[in-house]
Design a protein around this motif. Structure first.
Motif, mmCIF file in Angstrom:
data_model
loop_
_atom_site.group_PDB
_atom_site.id
_atom_site.type_symbol
_atom_site.label_atom_id
_atom_site.label_comp_id
_atom_site.label_asym_id
_atom_site.label_seq_id
_atom_site.Cartn_x
_atom_site.Cartn_y
_atom_site.Cartn_z
ATOM 1 N N GLU A 72 0.838 -1.204 0.000
ATOM 2 C CA GLU A 72 0.000 0.000 0.000
ATOM 3 C C GLU A 72 0.868 1.249 0.000
ATOM 4 O O GLU A 72 0.524 2.261 -0.609
ATOM 5 N N GLU A 73 2.015 1.182 0.654
ATOM 6 C CA GLU A 73 2.940 2.312 0.680
ATOM 7 C C GLU A 73 3.419 2.665 -0.729
ATOM 8 O O GLU A 73 3.459 3.839 -1.115
ATOM 9 N N ALA A 74 3.779 1.623 -1.507
ATOM 10 C CA ALA A 74 4.228 1.864 -2.883
ATOM 11 C C ALA A 74 3.094 2.429 -3.729
ATOM 12 O O ALA A 74 3.306 3.307 -4.574
ATOM 13 N N PHE A 75 1.887 1.908 -3.501
ATOM 14 C CA PHE A 75 0.728 2.402 -4.253
ATOM 15 C C PHE A 75 0.499 3.883 -3.979
ATOM 16 O O PHE A 75 0.346 4.688 -4.911
ATOM 17 N N VAL A 76 0.459 4.252 -2.707
ATOM 18 C CA VAL A 76 0.189 5.645 -2.334
ATOM 19 C C VAL A 76 1.289 6.565 -2.861
ATOM 20 O O VAL A 76 1.009 7.663 -3.362
ATOM 21 N N LYS A 77 2.529 6.118 -2.784
ATOM 22 C CA LYS A 77 3.647 6.936 -3.263
ATOM 23 C C LYS A 77 3.530 7.214 -4.759
ATOM 24 O O LYS A 77 3.681 8.354 -5.210
ATOM 25 N N ARG A 126 -5.313 14.002 -3.601
ATOM 26 C CA ARG A 126 -4.140 13.453 -2.923
ATOM 27 C C ARG A 126 -4.551 12.543 -1.771
ATOM 28 O O ARG A 126 -5.493 12.830 -1.034
ATOM 29 N N ILE A 127 -3.841 11.432 -1.630
ATOM 30 C CA ILE A 127 -4.085 10.506 -0.527
ATOM 31 C C ILE A 127 -3.272 10.967 0.675
ATOM 32 O O ILE A 127 -2.043 11.091 0.590
ATOM 33 N N GLU A 128 -3.960 11.251 1.753
ATOM 34 C CA GLU A 128 -3.277 11.661 2.970
ATOM 35 C C GLU A 128 -2.865 10.417 3.745
ATOM 36 O O GLU A 128 -3.700 9.566 4.054
ATOM 37 N N ILE A 188 1.987 22.219 0.426
ATOM 38 C CA ILE A 188 3.208 21.654 -0.160
ATOM 39 C C ILE A 188 3.301 20.154 0.106
ATOM 40 O O ILE A 188 2.739 19.638 1.079
ATOM 41 N N ASP A 189 4.027 19.479 -0.767
ATOM 42 C CA ASP A 189 4.300 18.042 -0.625
ATOM 43 C C ASP A 189 5.762 17.875 -0.221
ATOM 44 O O ASP A 189 6.665 18.311 -0.940
ATOM 45 N N LEU A 190 5.973 17.243 0.938
ATOM 46 C CA LEU A 190 7.334 17.001 1.423
ATOM 47 C C LEU A 190 7.787 15.569 1.165
ATOM 48 O O LEU A 190 8.753 15.102 1.754
ATOM 49 N N GLY A 191 7.083 14.869 0.307
ATOM 50 C CA GLY A 191 7.453 13.488 -0.013
ATOM 51 C C GLY A 191 6.699 12.485 0.816
ATOM 52 O O GLY A 191 6.001 11.634 0.289
ATOM 53 N N ASP A 192 6.819 12.590 2.148
ATOM 54 C CA ASP A 192 6.137 11.644 3.016
ATOM 55 C C ASP A 192 4.963 12.285 3.753
ATOM 56 O O ASP A 192 4.282 11.615 4.536
ATOM 57 N N GLU A 193 4.733 13.572 3.532
ATOM 58 C CA GLU A 193 3.600 14.233 4.171
ATOM 59 C C GLU A 193 3.281 15.530 3.431
ATOM 60 O O GLU A 193 4.078 16.055 2.653
ATOM 61 N N LYS A 194 2.085 16.017 3.698
ATOM 62 C CA LYS A 194 1.641 17.287 3.131
ATOM 63 C C LYS A 194 1.582 18.319 4.250
ATOM 64 O O LYS A 194 1.155 18.009 5.365
#
Length: 652
Positions: A342-347, A514-516, A580-586
């Motif tokens: 799921e992590e790869a999917f969301v990324k 965007r998926i949070e 903004i998108d910081l890669g692992d969080e918004k």
């Protein structure tokens, strides 16, 4: 575009109805659907076949476990596949069930014909049988006493059965594979089959099961005490469904098959059993048999027996059909294994769909609404330098021209990646062209119009090329671009000027919200032995000359971030609110740059932020960090990085 074929016939394996469908079934079927859709858009006569394999011991055992008849088991389970294919937007031309009379009749006719020609004979057999694979193995085939295919235990069986003279075609099959390099793909799978054929003597194939042991199957036409081996029965679906021995004109129209899509776990049945069966029948070989890899959880294959499968229905409910289809096509390099998390999917979703495609579509449509009265602008490139527009259009055309070759070479992940590179180049183009700045100048209306028209045309091309992968979302995007006929036609794909000036655009909303990602609670640290108390470390102060230490510099965490949204703060002329998108969080930032940048020109920019700054409120709006900018006099420029590092990179 590469030269298109005369016709295209693609198949999936037919799926067992002993359990509900999983991601492996979904992947092969979506893959076939994408290939079929692409060929239909090219105007190629296309036939896409899928279905269910409804005979054999596994089905009988599932029925017994559920307290129902095998036919009831089939009727109940097949609905799960049919419903899932509807949810996944699968546009198959035929769905065959091996319990249908149209199939059973052809299987029996084929068996009788081969029996009459002495291609099938009866003999006593002693060997090891795997219920899971429904295959016999010799003693030397076993691995540690278990099935060489699935590692399950096997049963010793001695019984009379009927055999197909498969062994007599061994030398022919080796020659055929070596003479036809596209017959088994990828090429290393052909080498696997050749290794199998060259390193052991091919045995005749047992094509029957006694009814005393298995009653659920197609009766042998020449012996009522036996049913047909499930693989011999199942493989014939590829020809029974298109009219073999029932509609010869239709059969000649579609056979030979352009591409049998299979998983690598059924390579032997499709590259050894099936070709020898066809040779004995006197039929042409399929053009290609393509074996894709497995979906893994970590390093383990997904399988029902291991209980680690991904339920496609859950993924669709949580993230949408098109996003699920996109991930499967983009993530797996055909022929290789791929890992599903799921992590790869969301990324990938947030990066490719939300940040890139969704963001670019939103920017283009918003600027057409703002600067062109919500209508596709009329274009005229006279009187100004259109080099940037020309270069962008050439990029889009080049990818469109390369797409046919990538599809025919089964490089679907690369084809999707190439389209997404154009999407990102549209974003870069907008940053360089800065239509929001041009619009502030007098006499630049034609230049702004041409800039936005070119961006919209390139977006049209990208939407058409992605349509086979994401049909619902790409239809919505093309409709938003004012296209009356939203379904793409690849014949006009690279003609500039397809979008009609004056056509009203629409605002479809966020195509890909965007998926949070909810942060998981950190695990409690393992208790450690108590250490003697140390005096608190004295905080380093700046020296009298204002210099700071290396450690103090390293305390500041600088990260790259991508601006997703930007808007003015009411009542604050100098402030902008950024998402903004910081890669692992918004995060949300408030920045005093409104006199130097408009919201439109910030969206999509990569900036540098202080990521570990304590949150603060400005004009009642929380700011969770601080962006970096350089200023001199009245001029101010944002600090950024060279190249495309994306969000979340550490700045050192």
């Amino acid at each position: 575009m590469s030269e298109k074929p005369v016709k295209y016939y693609v198949t999936t394996p037919i799926y067992y109805v002993n359990d509900k469908p999983h991601i492996g079934h979904s992947y092969t079927t979506i893959l076939a659907d994408v290939l079929a859709s692409y060929h239909r858009l090219l105007g190629v006569p296309t036939h896409f076949l899928t279905g269910t394999d409804e005979h054999g011991q596994k089905v009988q055992q599932a029925a017994d476990a559920n307290g129902i008849t095998p036919q009831e088991q089939c009727d109940q389970t097949v609905v799960r596949f049919q419903e899932l294919w509807k949810r996944l937007e699968i546009q198959h031309d035929d769905f065959i069930r091996t319990t249908e009379p149209r199939h059973k009749t052809i299987v029996q006719q084929t068996l009788q014909e081969l029996y009459d020609r002495d291609e099938i004979y009866k003999a006593e057999y002693e060997g090891w049988y795997c219920v899971g694979c429904e295959r016999f193995f010799t003693e030397k085939d076993l691995v540690d006493g278990n099935c060489p295919e699935c590692s399950r235990p096997v049963d010793k069986i001695i019984e009379s059965n009927y055999f197909f003279r498969m062994s007599k075609y061994q030398d022919w099959l080796i020659d055929y594979i070596e003479s036809n390099p596209d017959f088994i793909l990828p090429s290393f799978r052909a080498n696997e089959t050749l290794g199998f054929l060259k390193n052991k003597e091919l045995q005749d194939l047992c094509i029957s099961r006694p009814k005393s042991r298995l009653a659920w199957g197609i009766d042998l036409p020449f012996d009522d005490d036996f049913v047909t081996y499930v693989w011999f029965d199942a493989l014939i679906n590829y020809i029974s469904a298109i009219g073999y021995k029932s509609d010869e004109d239709r059969f000649r129209k579609w056979w030979p098959c352009s591409c049998h899509l299979i998983g690598k776990d059924i390579l032997t049945t499709h590259t050894v059993y099936w070709p020898t069966m066809l040779k004995a029948m006197g039929l042409e070989m399929p053009k290609s048999i393509f074996a894709h890899g497995w979906w893994l959880t970590g390093r383990t294959k997904m399988s029902k027996s291991l209980g680690n499968v991904v339920n496609p229905m859950d993924m669709i409910d949580n993230f949408g059909v098109d996003a699920f289809r996109y991930f499967l096509i983009a993530e797996m390099t055909l022929g290789q294994d791929a890992s599903f998390t799921e992590e790869a999917f969301v990324k990938r979703y947030n990066s490719d769909l939300a940040n890139d495609l969704g963001n670019v579509a939103n920017r283009v449509l918003n600027m057409i609404a703002r600067y062109c009265d919500g209508k596709i602008p009329a274009v005229n490139a006279d009187g100004f330098d259109s080099a940037l527009e020309d270069a962008l259009w050439k990029e889009a055309v080049a990818v469109a021209d390369e797409m046919g070759g990538m599809i025919s070479e089964m490089k679907l992940d690369a084809s999707v990646g190439a389209v997404m590179s154009v999407v990102r180049k549209i974003n870069v183009f907008l940053q360089e062209r800065a239509p929001w700045s041009l619009a502030k100048q007098e006499g630049t209306e034609a230049e702004v119009a041409y800039c936005l028209y070119t961006a919209a045309e390139c977006l049209r091309v990208c939407a058409a090329l992605l349509y086979p992968v994401m049909p619902e979302k790409m239809l919505a995007l093309r409709t938003a671009l004012g296209m009356a006929d939203a379904k793409p036609h690849l014949g006009k794909l690279t003609e500039f000027g397809v979008l009609v000036p004056g056509a009203e655009i629409a605002q479809p909303g966020a195509l890909f919200p965007r998926i949070e990602v909810e942060k998981k609670m950190e695990e409690k640290p393992v208790a450690k032995p108590k250490q003697p108390k140390q005096p608190p470390k004295k905080k380093e102060e700046p020296s009298k000359d204002g210099l700071i230490t290396f450690d103090q510099v390293m305390d500041v965490k600088l990260r790259t971030a991508v601006v997703l949204e930007a808007e003015k703060i009411e009542g604050a002329d100098k402030l902008l609110k950024l998402q903004i998108d910081l890669g692992d969080e918004k995060r949300q930032l408030v920045a005093g740059i409104a006199l130097h940048y408009s919201p439109e020109e910030l969206v999509g920019k990569t900036i540098v932020v202080v990521a570990n700054l304590k949150p603060a409120k400005l004009r009642g709006v929380e700011s969770q960090g601080m962006l970096l900018a350089a200023s001199k006099g009245d001029a101010l420029k944002l600090v950024t990085v060279e190249g495309d590092l994306g969000a979340g990179a550490a700045v050192k």
